[in-house]
Design a protein around this motif. Structure first.
Motif, PDB file in Angstrom:
ATOM      1  N   LEU A 109      27.492  -6.326  80.535  1.00  0.00           N
ATOM      2  CA  LEU A 109      27.926  -6.955  81.628  1.00  0.00           C
ATOM      3  C   LEU A 109      29.487  -6.408  81.939  1.00  0.00           C
ATOM      4  CD1 LEU A 109      25.992 -10.325  81.716  1.00  0.00           C
ATOM      5  CD2 LEU A 109      25.664  -8.620  83.283  1.00  0.00           C
ATOM      6  N   TYR A 110      30.170  -6.443  80.817  1.00  0.00           N
ATOM      7  CA  TYR A 110      31.531  -6.299  81.139  1.00  0.00           C
ATOM      8  C   TYR A 110      31.696  -4.760  81.369  1.00  0.00           C
ATOM      9  CZ  TYR A 110      33.658 -10.922  80.372  1.00  0.00           C
ATOM     10  OH  TYR A 110      34.042 -12.088  80.647  1.00  0.00           O
ATOM     11  N   LYS A 111      30.891  -3.965  80.922  1.00  0.00           N
ATOM     12  CA  LYS A 111      30.742  -2.494  81.405  1.00  0.00           C
ATOM     13  C   LYS A 111      30.342  -2.495  82.812  1.00  0.00           C
ATOM     14  CE  LYS A 111      28.784  -0.922  76.942  1.00  0.00           C
ATOM     15  NZ  LYS A 111      27.638  -0.021  76.342  1.00  0.00           N
ATOM     16  N   VAL A 112      29.664  -3.378  83.454  1.00  0.00           N
ATOM     17  CA  VAL A 112      29.142  -3.049  84.875  1.00  0.00           C
ATOM     18  C   VAL A 112      30.526  -3.507  85.586  1.00  0.00           C
ATOM     19  CG1 VAL A 112      27.970  -3.898  86.875  1.00  0.00           C
ATOM     20  CG2 VAL A 112      26.731  -3.472  84.496  1.00  0.00           C
ATOM     21  N   ILE A 113      31.171  -4.506  84.974  1.00  0.00           N
ATOM     22  CA  ILE A 113      32.584  -5.195  85.711  1.00  0.00           C
ATOM     23  C   ILE A 113      33.528  -4.110  85.780  1.00  0.00           C
ATOM     24  CG2 ILE A 113      34.238  -6.856  85.332  1.00  0.00           C
ATOM     25  CD1 ILE A 113      32.119  -8.915  84.433  1.00  0.00           C
ATOM     26  N   ASN A 114      33.570  -3.435  84.418  1.00  0.00           N
ATOM     27  CA  ASN A 114      34.594  -2.172  84.558  1.00  0.00           C
ATOM     28  C   ASN A 114      34.406  -1.123  85.470  1.00  0.00           C
ATOM     29  OD1 ASN A 114      37.078  -1.288  83.024  1.00  0.00           O
ATOM     30  ND2 ASN A 114      35.852   0.453  82.451  1.00  0.00           N
ATOM     31  N   ILE A 115      33.248  -0.787  85.602  1.00  0.00           N
ATOM     32  CA  ILE A 115      32.661   0.203  86.700  1.00  0.00           C
ATOM     33  C   ILE A 115      33.059  -0.263  87.942  1.00  0.00           C
ATOM     34  CG2 ILE A 115      30.644   1.303  87.549  1.00  0.00           C
ATOM     35  CD1 ILE A 115      29.475   1.603  85.135  1.00  0.00           C
ATOM     36  N   ALA A 116      32.720  -1.618  88.273  1.00  0.00           N
ATOM     37  CA  ALA A 116      33.340  -1.982  89.728  1.00  0.00           C
ATOM     38  C   ALA A 116      34.860  -2.017  89.861  1.00  0.00           C
ATOM     39  CB  ALA A 116      32.677  -3.614  89.889  1.00  0.00           C
ATOM     40  N   ASN A 117      35.381  -2.436  88.784  1.00  0.00           N
ATOM     41  CA  ASN A 117      36.785  -2.537  88.769  1.00  0.00           C
ATOM     42  C   ASN A 117      37.429  -1.196  89.251  1.00  0.00           C
ATOM     43  OD1 ASN A 117      36.854  -5.404  88.517  1.00  0.00           O
ATOM     44  ND2 ASN A 117      37.418  -5.113  86.256  1.00  0.00           N
ATOM     45  N   THR A 118      36.804  -0.033  88.431  1.00  0.00           N
ATOM     46  CA  THR A 118      37.261   1.124  88.520  1.00  0.00           C
ATOM     47  C   THR A 118      37.095   1.970  89.876  1.00  0.00           C
ATOM     48  OG1 THR A 118      36.885   1.481  86.244  1.00  0.00           O
ATOM     49  CG2 THR A 118      37.164   3.481  87.327  1.00  0.00           C
ATOM     50  N   VAL A 119      35.773   1.534  90.442  1.00  0.00           N
ATOM     51  CA  VAL A 119      35.690   1.844  91.835  1.00  0.00           C
ATOM     52  C   VAL A 119      36.593   1.292  92.674  1.00  0.00           C
ATOM     53  CG1 VAL A 119      33.921   1.918  93.907  1.00  0.00           C
ATOM     54  CG2 VAL A 119      33.147   2.517  91.505  1.00  0.00           C
ATOM     55  N   LEU A 120      36.908   0.021  92.570  1.00  0.00           N
ATOM     56  CA  LEU A 120      37.797  -0.576  93.635  1.00  0.00           C
ATOM     57  C   LEU A 120      39.156   0.051  93.525  1.00  0.00           C
ATOM     58  CD1 LEU A 120      36.376  -4.313  93.278  1.00  0.00           C
ATOM     59  CD2 LEU A 120      36.266  -2.903  95.201  1.00  0.00           C
ATOM     60  N   ALA A 121      39.396   0.502  92.333  1.00  0.00           N
ATOM     61  CA  ALA A 121      40.789   1.073  92.170  1.00  0.00           C
ATOM     62  C   ALA A 121      40.882   2.271  92.476  1.00  0.00           C
ATOM     63  CB  ALA A 121      41.347   0.753  90.603  1.00  0.00           C
ATOM     64  N   SER A 152      27.424  -9.808  88.066  1.00  0.00           N
ATOM     65  CA  SER A 152      27.760  -9.571  86.575  1.00  0.00           C
ATOM     66  C   SER A 152      28.332 -10.835  86.120  1.00  0.00           C
ATOM     67  CB  SER A 152      28.375  -8.340  86.238  1.00  0.00           C
ATOM     68  OG  SER A 152      27.869  -7.326  86.557  1.00  0.00           O
ATOM     69  N   TYR A 153      29.264 -11.517  86.665  1.00  0.00           N
ATOM     70  CA  TYR A 153      30.164 -12.406  86.519  1.00  0.00           C
ATOM     71  C   TYR A 153      29.079 -13.766  86.700  1.00  0.00           C
ATOM     72  CZ  TYR A 153      34.722 -10.932  85.609  1.00  0.00           C
ATOM     73  OH  TYR A 153      35.833 -10.414  84.794  1.00  0.00           O
ATOM     74  N   PHE A 154      28.213 -13.729  87.423  1.00  0.00           N
ATOM     75  CA  PHE A 154      27.434 -15.143  87.693  1.00  0.00           C
ATOM     76  C   PHE A 154      26.433 -15.010  86.714  1.00  0.00           C
ATOM     77  CE2 PHE A 154      23.920 -17.111  90.600  1.00  0.00           C
ATOM     78  CZ  PHE A 154      24.524 -18.410  90.315  1.00  0.00           C
ATOM     79  N   TYR A 155      25.772 -14.001  86.251  1.00  0.00           N
ATOM     80  CA  TYR A 155      25.106 -14.062  84.815  1.00  0.00           C
ATOM     81  C   TYR A 155      25.951 -14.476  83.771  1.00  0.00           C
ATOM     82  CZ  TYR A 155      20.922 -11.645  86.417  1.00  0.00           C
ATOM     83  OH  TYR A 155      19.614 -11.372  86.911  1.00  0.00           O
ATOM     84  N   LEU A 156      27.327 -13.956  83.498  1.00  0.00           N
ATOM     85  CA  LEU A 156      28.079 -14.471  82.710  1.00  0.00           C
ATOM     86  C   LEU A 156      28.325 -15.844  82.789  1.00  0.00           C
ATOM     87  CD1 LEU A 156      30.680 -11.585  82.192  1.00  0.00           C
ATOM     88  CD2 LEU A 156      29.015 -12.256  80.675  1.00  0.00           C
TER      89      LEU A 156
END
Length: 540
Positions: A109-121, A152-156
C-alpha cells in the motif's frame, strides 16, 4: 523509516513494466528500456503523457497484487462469515502478532502511495516537455493519483488505525524516511482533502474510452463512492448522504446505476463477466491478456484440497433463510404455481457445496461469486480464472446512505429518515426476489424499531449482499466503534461471536472489548528499523 521503503526504493520500474500486463490497450514495446533496472525513475524519464500513464498504472497493478493476500482476508475473516478453511490463521482466531509478517505487511500500500506521490510531484514535468499533453489530461491524472493515495490510506487506517503519513515522493536519499505515525484523525483528514481536491477540480473523468477503463480506473463516480465511505467511517453523516446522493441521483449518461432486475442472471453479471453498469470501481484481470488469479480456486469446494475460504455454518443460515423466505412458499396465482427465484442465494452469492441443497443445518458453504460461470450450474473453467475484485458498486452506496440516514439525527432517527433508509434497503431486497407483500410487512415492522435494531437491519443486508467482497469486517468495526462504542456489543462483538468458528467465545469477547485489539500490529522489523515508529498499543 517510511513504511515499506526498503522495498519501495527501486520499485517504480516494476510498476512501469506492469503496465503491459494491466492495460490491454497500451503497448508494452520499449518498456524494458524505460529506465535501468536498479535505479529509481530519473529526472529525464518524465517526457511524455504516456510516461505518466505508465507510472499510474503501476498503482493499480500493486493494488491488484494484494487482493488475494490482504484485501480479502483483511475485510472478511475477522467478521467470521467467511474464514480460511485450510488453516486456523492468526487473523481469524484473533491471535495476530508483530511477527506475522505476511499478514500485517503494509508495504504494498505504501508502494501505491509512493507512486501517487511521484505522479503528483513529477507529472507536470512531462506536461511541460510534451506539447500534446494538455493541462486537462494532467489534472485528470492528478485525480487518479489522489484517488489511489486516498484509497490506500483508507485501507491502512481501517486496518492499523494510526499510520505514518507520507506525502513526499521518495525520489532520492535526501527524503526523510524515519516517519512517525500520524493519528487516525489526521490520516482521515488527508484522505478527505485529497478526494475533495480531485472532485472540486472538475477534472475527474466520468468515463474513459473503454468500459474496462471506466470501471477499472478512478472516475468521478469512484471518487464520490470513496468519499461517502470515508465520511461514513468518520461520522460525517450529512456529508456521506450528500456524496451518496451525488452518485445515486446523477443523470449523466455514464453514471453507474443499480441493476434492479430481480433475476439471478442479472445479479451474477455483476461478477461474471464483471464491469456491469452497477460497478463503480473494480480491480481488473483479463484472461485474453494472460491475466488470471487464484480466486476461483480459493473459493471452490473441490479445486482446493482444503478450500481456502468457506462460509461458516451460522452465515449459511442467513442465505438458507432468505432462500426459503423467497421460494419456499410457492403460492398459486390464477391456478398456476408462482415460480420465484432467490436472486442472491443459490449459485449467486452463495453455494451450499456439491451434493447439498439449500437446507438448514449446513456445516459450511462457499462464495459462488468468484467460481460461478454465466451458466447457473457451471463453474468457471481454468481459461476464465479472471474474476474481478469489486471495490465499490451502487448497492454499496445505497446501504452507506441508509446507514448515514439512521445516524444523522443523533440518538434516534426521524420517521422521514427511517422511511428513506428502509426504502434503500428494500431496493436490494426487491432485487433479491422478495415480493411486495413481504416488503410491506417488513416496512411495517421496521418502522416500529429504534436506531440499534435498524442499524442491525442494514448490517444484515450488507452481510447478504457483499459476502466475500472484503467489506463485512469494516462494516462491523465501523458500527461497533461509533458514539464511544454505544452499540459495540450488538453490532460488533455479538456478530463476530456468532459467526466465528476459529476461536472460543470467551476469548473473542475478551479481545473485542478493546478498540486497540481491533487493529493489526505493525510488523516488528518495521518498528526495529524506524526509531520513530511506535507499535500499536495492544501488541506491546
Amino acid at each position: 523509516m517510511i513504511p515499506g521503503m526498503k522495498k519501495i526504493r527501486h520499485t517504480l520500474l516494476p510498476a512501469l513494466l506492469a503496465v503491459g500486463i494491466l492495460l490491454p490497450t497500451t503497448s508494452c514495446l520499449g518498456f524494458l528500456d524505460v529506465v535501468p533496472e536498479n535505479s529509481q525513475v530519473a529526472d529525464d524519464y518524465w517526457q511524455t503523457e504516456q510516461d505518466v500513464e505508465n507510472v499510474l498504472s503501476g498503482g493499480y497493478y500493486y493494488l491488484r497484487s494484494i487482493v488475494e493476500s490482504q484485501l480479502i482476508p483483511w475485510g472478511e475473516v475477522r467478521a467470521g462469515l467467511v474464514y480460511n478453511g485450510a488453516s486456523n490463521t492468526k487473523l481469524q482466531s484473533w491471535q495476530m502478532q508483530p511477527t506475522s509478517t505476511s499478514l500485517c505487511d503494509w508495504s504494498t500500500l505504501y508502494k501505491v502511495i509512493n507512486i501517487a506521490n511521484t505522479v503528483l510531484a513529477r507529472a507536470a514535468d512531462a506536461c511541460r516537455a510534451d506539447d500534446t499533453y494538455s493541462e486537462g489530461a494532467l489534472s485528470s491524472h492528478y485525480c487518479e493519483a489522489r484517488f489511489l493515495r486516498a484509497l490506500s490510506y483508507f485501507y491502512l487506517v481501517r486496518n492499523f488505525r494510526d499510520v505514518p503519513l507520507v506525502l513526499i515522493a521518495y525520489e532520492d536519499d535526501n527524503v526523510e524516511i524515519n516517519v512517525p505515525k500520524s493519528s487516525e484523525a489526521d490520516v482521515v483528514a488527508l484522505i478527505k482533502s485529497d478526494l475533495l481536491a480531485a472532485l472540486q477540480s472538475g477534472a475527474a473523468k466520468e468515463s474513459f474510452e473503454t468500459t474496462w477503463e471506466t470501471k477499472g480506473r478512478a472516475t468521478r463516480w469512484a471518487l464520490l463512492a470513496l468519499m461517502a465511505d470515508v465520511c461514513l467511517w468518520n461520522g460525517d453523516y450529512d456529508e456521506c448522504i450528500t456524496y451518496c446522493n451525488a452518485l445515486l441521483e446523477a443523470r449523466a449518461a455514464k453514471a453507474p446505476a443499480l441493476l434492479s432486475t430481480p433475476s439471478r442472471a442479472t445479479f451474477m453479471s455483476i461478477f461474471n463477466p464483471g464491469n456491469s453498469n452497477e460497478s463503480i470501481f473494480e480491480l481488473q484481470w483479463n484472461y485474453e491478456e494472460l491475466q488470471t488469479n487464484e480466486l476461483p480456486v480459493m473459493f471452490d469446494d473441490q479445486l482446493a484440497s482444503s478450500p481456502a475460504y468457506v462460509v461458516s455454518s451460522s452465515a449459511c443460515e442467513l442465505f438458507v433463510d432468505e432462500y426459503i423466505d423467497i421460494v419456499g412458499d410457492q403460492e398459486e396465482e390464477d391456478g398456476a404455481l408462482v415460480d420465484r427465484e432467490s436472486v442472491r442465494t443459490y449459485r449467486s452469492s452463495f453455494y451450499p457445496g456439491a451434493g447439498n441443497g439449500m437446507q438448514h443445518g449446513l456445516s459450511k458453504g462457499y462464495v459462488w461469486k468468484y467460481i460461478g460461470s454465466t451458466t447457473e450450474d457451471k463453474k468457471r473453467t481454468a481459461l476464465y480464472y479472471d474474476p474481478h475484485f469489486i471495490v465499490y458498486r451502487v448497492a454499496d452506496v445505497l446501504l452507506m446512505k441508509a446507514e448515514a440516514l439512521l445516524l444523522v439525527d443523533g440518538d434516534e432517527p426521524t420517521d422521514e429518515h427511517k422511511e428513506q433508509a428502509i426504502a434503500a434497503v428494500q431496493q436490494l431486497r426487491r432485487r433479491a426476489g422478495y415480493d411486495e407483500y413481504a416488503l410491506m410487512d417488513d416496512y411495517d415492522l421496521r418502522m416500529t424499531e429504534g436506531q440499534e435494531e435498524l442499524l442491525g437491519y442494514v448490517l444484515r443486508e450488507r452481510e447478504l449482499e457483499f459476502l466475500g467482497e472484503g467489506k463485512i469486517w469494516y462494516d462491523m468495526l465501523r458500527m461497533g466503534r461509533r458514539d464511544g462504542g454505544r452499540y459495540r456489543q450488538s453490532l460488533l462483538i455479538d456478530p463476530v461471536v456468532t459467526f466465528n468458528e476459529s476461536a472460543g467465545e470467551s476469548w473473542l469477547r475478551s479481545v473485542l472489548i478493546s478498540d486497540d485489539a481491533c487493529f493489526l500490529p505493525i510488523v516488528a522489523t518495521d518498528v526495529e528499523r524506524n526509531p520513530n515508529l511506535v507499535q500499536n498499543p495492544y501488541y506491546n
